[in-house]
Design a protein around this motif. Structure first.
Motif, PDB file in Angstrom:
ATOM      1  N   SER A   2      -8.579 -27.506  61.380  1.00 12.74           N
ATOM      2  CA  SER A   2      -8.491 -27.034  59.938  1.00 12.74           C
ATOM      3  C   SER A   2      -7.573 -25.884  59.625  1.00 12.74           C
ATOM      4  N   ASN A   3      -6.890 -26.106  58.562  1.00  8.79           N
ATOM      5  CA  ASN A   3      -5.560 -25.200  58.346  1.00  8.79           C
ATOM      6  C   ASN A   3      -6.001 -24.083  57.380  1.00  8.79           C
ATOM      7  N   LEU A   5      -4.519 -22.280  55.711  1.00  5.65           N
ATOM      8  CA  LEU A   5      -3.878 -21.910  54.424  1.00  5.65           C
ATOM      9  C   LEU A   5      -4.981 -22.697  53.380  1.00  5.65           C
ATOM     10  N   ASN A   6      -6.017 -23.529  53.714  1.00  4.41           N
ATOM     11  CA  ASN A   6      -7.045 -24.118  53.010  1.00  4.41           C
ATOM     12  C   ASN A   6      -8.118 -23.352  53.052  1.00  4.41           C
ATOM     13  N   ASP A   7      -8.297 -21.981  53.731  1.00  2.63           N
ATOM     14  CA  ASP A   7      -9.562 -21.191  53.648  1.00  2.63           C
ATOM     15  C   ASP A   7      -9.381 -20.112  52.824  1.00  2.63           C
ATOM     16  N   ASN A  11      -6.948 -17.150  53.991  1.00  2.00           N
ATOM     17  CA  ASN A  11      -5.560 -17.559  53.731  1.00  2.00           C
ATOM     18  C   ASN A  11      -4.610 -16.155  52.955  1.00  2.00           C
ATOM     19  N   GLU A  63      -7.468 -21.224  40.237  1.00  2.00           N
ATOM     20  CA  GLU A  63      -6.562 -21.413  41.201  1.00  2.00           C
ATOM     21  C   GLU A  63      -6.354 -20.566  42.233  1.00  2.00           C
ATOM     22  N   ASN A  66      -9.503 -20.003  44.136  1.00  2.00           N
ATOM     23  CA  ASN A  66      -9.694 -21.036  45.174  1.00  2.00           C
ATOM     24  C   ASN A  66      -8.916 -21.004  46.373  1.00  2.00           C
ATOM     25  N   GLU A  67      -7.537 -20.582  46.287  1.00  2.68           N
ATOM     26  CA  GLU A  67      -6.713 -20.460  47.525  1.00  2.68           C
ATOM     27  C   GLU A  67      -6.926 -19.058  48.111  1.00  2.68           C
ATOM     28  N   ASN A  68      -6.824 -17.992  47.594  1.00  2.26           N
ATOM     29  CA  ASN A  68      -6.967 -16.706  48.075  1.00  2.26           C
ATOM     30  C   ASN A  68      -7.798 -15.651  47.654  1.00  2.26           C
ATOM     31  N   ASP A 105     -12.363 -28.049  42.172  1.00  3.39           N
ATOM     32  CA  ASP A 105     -12.699 -27.470  43.299  1.00  3.39           C
ATOM     33  C   ASP A 105     -14.438 -26.962  43.217  1.00  3.39           C
TER      34      ASP A 105
END
Ligand SMILES: NC(=O)c1ccc[n+]([C@@H]2O[C@H](COP(=O)([O-])OP(=O)(O)OC[C@H]3O[C@@H](n4cnc5c(N)ncnc54)[C@H](O)[C@@H]3O)[C@@H](O)[C@H]2O)c1
Ligand SMILES: O=C(O)C[C@H](O)C(=O)O
Ligand SMILES: [Mn+2]
Length: 541
Positions: A2-3, A5-7, A11, A63, A66-68, A105
């Motif tokens: 799992s990356n 960047l997607n957590d 992230n 957004e 959801n990303e950071n 999301d």
């Protein structure tokens, strides 16, 4: 693999350093320049500014969320006053109404369905999946039957849980990796949703009665067993369930109903602030509740408690209270009264013409209230006639139209101030601009539970309280005095949202002190301020 960047909890995006990129196998996955958090925030804010509507602004911020999370809260902390109405009320109502259409999301929430999570074990499984190993200290749960004043929104209501939690972190520094929004989907009676092919929730009527309460019960026990240090916040449950659920668990777990208790605190604080300006006494006031539902009855009970604390007997205190709902003034011979309305219902024999009291204007003329709070969801119900009838009998009428979102407000602050020639002491549920009357700029306080529930939660979590009780709640309401200078012409009755962080700390301290004084902390605490500081999270890498 799992990356990272997607957590969103880990992230950092373009802020990952060269070394981190190497160690985390991110080389080649990001543009070469390494940004600082401040640079990221500046760039995101510039993008935010280009969005043409409040809903698009909110979607853009989501957004980032959801990303950071760090970047999101950094931005939020830099622009609290500007972002509050975007991420929270009133724009959150638009996002809930359009949830399926704009869905991208699940935002790390838990979606519990009454059709699928049929046992405590399966509820636990779902909670564990969403928590993903995180140490959960705070849950906001909704069944979305009474979202703000806009009614039943089924699964879409999850956004209110997400939004309330955002304010916890922005206002009181609750660690965003320790929170969990929960949606209890028991169906919906909103026909528009049931007919919408894009609706993402269960497509049947609400399950009610014992099966409903069993589902809630299994959720509460599952959550408490999985996360024993967790503070459980109930939001926007329906009028017939909210108080039942709170009463059922309040002596066993640290549970909180925001609409009943949070709103009670902020309105009591606003009244205390108003009386500080008018130099009048609480026990001389007459209180009119307009819209005696979850919030209306919760506030009335909190203000009534204050009358008792000031030395009045229950019989004396009750004489100061009037409740008005759809049918007009509430009388004790009405079989439809809720348990929360009953104690405040009046006798017909008290009035010469009780039959004329089936509308707000008639009631205001007859009882001459000095405080009127609107929680009716009826836009424009506080007409010029009503406000002027109230102002005819009191020097400084205290008027709080707090139905949300803004489109449901009982009257605008601007109108109330102008109709009373600046005499009214006003606060509104969503933000209002200052109102100029006769050359004085009157600041309008925001009477929204968001000003107190984050501090309350911080105090409870930091002190590891066993339960949340009335004494702590009263301490929270009293702690907000002293931030506003009551001698300043046009002073607001509540402190401004720009001081949200300061008064979250103030409320947290008052609550934690009350917990320790009552010996209700689970662990010994040496230093309350230190415990609060240690609990707080800051957005930084
Ligand atoms: N500012 C805040 O912090 C805050 C907090 C909680 C709730 N609220 C707002 O208060 C409103 C009510 O929320 P709730 O959770 O109590 O909902 P609720 O459904 O429990 O209560 C609403 C009450 O208003 C009554 N009502 C409906 N039409 C009426 C009319 N024409 N005249 C008089 N009464 C009428 C209903 O019968 C009900 O008793 C919502 O708009 C909500 O956004 C604001
Ligand atoms: O969500 C808000 O703005 C306050 C309150 O909890 C409400 O239901 O209106
Ligand atoms: Mn609410």
């Amino acid at each position: 693999m799992s990356n990272i960047l997607n957590d969103p909890f880990k992230n950092k995006g373009t802020a990952f350093t060269k070394t981190e990129r190497k160690n985390l196998h991110l080389e080649g996955m990001l543009p070469p320049y390494v940004q600082t958090l401040d640079e990221q925030a500046k760039q995101a804010y510039a993008q935010y500014k280009t969005k043409p509507s409040d809903l698009l602004k909110r979607q853009f911020l989501m957004e980032i969320f959801n990303e950071n999370r760090v970047l999101f809260y950094k931005l939020f902390s830099q622009h609290v006053v500007e972002f509050m109405p975007i991420v929270y009320d009133p724009t959150i109502a638009d996002s809930i109404e359009n949830y399926s259409e704009i869905f991208v999301d699940p935002q790390n929430a838990t979606f519990l369905s009454i059709d699928e999570q049929k046992s405590k074990a399966s509820i636990k499984e779902a909670l564990k999946n969403a928590a993903d190993g995180r140490d959960i200290r705070l849950i906001v749960v909704t069944d979305a039957e009474g979202i703000l004043g806009i009614g039943d929104w089924g699964t879409n209501g999850v956004d209110i849980a997400v939004g309330k939690l955002m304010v916890y972190t922005a206002a009181a520094g609750i660690d965003p990796s320790q929170v969990l929004p929960v949606s209890l989907d028991v169906g919906t009676n909103n026909q528009k949703l049931l007919d919408d092919p894009m609706y993402l929730g269960n497509r049947h009527q609400r399950v009610t009665g014992q099966p409903y309460y069993n589902f809630v019960d299994q959720f509460v026990h599952a959550a408490e067993e999985l996360f024993p240090k967790m503070y459980l916040h109930f939001e926007d449950f329906g009028r017939s369930n909210a108080a039942n659920i709170l009463d059922k668990y309040k002596d066993q777990y640290t549970v909180f109903n925001d609409d009943i208790q949070g709103t009670g605190i902020i309105i009591l604080a606003a009244i205390l602030g108003a009386l500080n300006i008018s130099k009048e006494k609480m026990v001389d006031q007459k209180y009119l509740c307009f819209g005696a539902g979850t919030a209306g009855a919760g506030i009335t009970s909190r203000v009534y408690d204050e009358f008792l604390q000031q030395g009045l007997s229950p019989e004396e205190a009750k004489k100061h209270f009037y409740m008005v709902d759809k049918q007009g003034l509430l009388f004790d011979d009405d079989p439809s009264l809720t348990p929360e309305q009953k104690p405040f219902a009046r006798k017909r024999s008290e009035f010469d013409h009780p039959e004329k009291l089936n509308n707000l204007l008639g009631v205001v003329k007859a009882v001459q209230p000095t405080i009127m709070v609107g929680t009716s969801t009826q836009h424009n119900a506080f007409t010029k006639e009503v406000i002027q009838a109230m102002a005819a009998h009191t020097k400084r009428p205290i008027v709080m139209p707090i139905s949300n979102p803004t489109k449901l407000i009982e009257a605008t602050a601007d109108d109330i101030m102008k109709w009373t020639n600046g005499k009214a002491l006003v606060a509104t549920g969503t933000p209002s601009e200052p109102v100029n009357v006769n050359g004085v700029d009157y600041e309008i306080g925001q009477a929204n539970n968001a000003l107190v529930y984050p501090g309350l939660g911080l105090g409870v979590i930091a002190s590891q309280a066993k339960v949340l009780n009335d004494e702590m709640i009263s301490a929270a309401a009293h702690s907000l005095g002293g931030i506003v200078d009551p001698e300043k012409p046009g002073a607001a009755i509540l402190p401004p949202v720009s001081k949200l962080n300061q008064f979250s700390d103030t409320v947290a301290r008052a609550v934690a002190k009350s917990v320790v004084k009552q010996g209700l902390n689970k662990q010994p605490i040496k230093d309350i301020d230190q415990a609060i500081q240690d609990t707080k999270w800051e957005p930084k890498y």
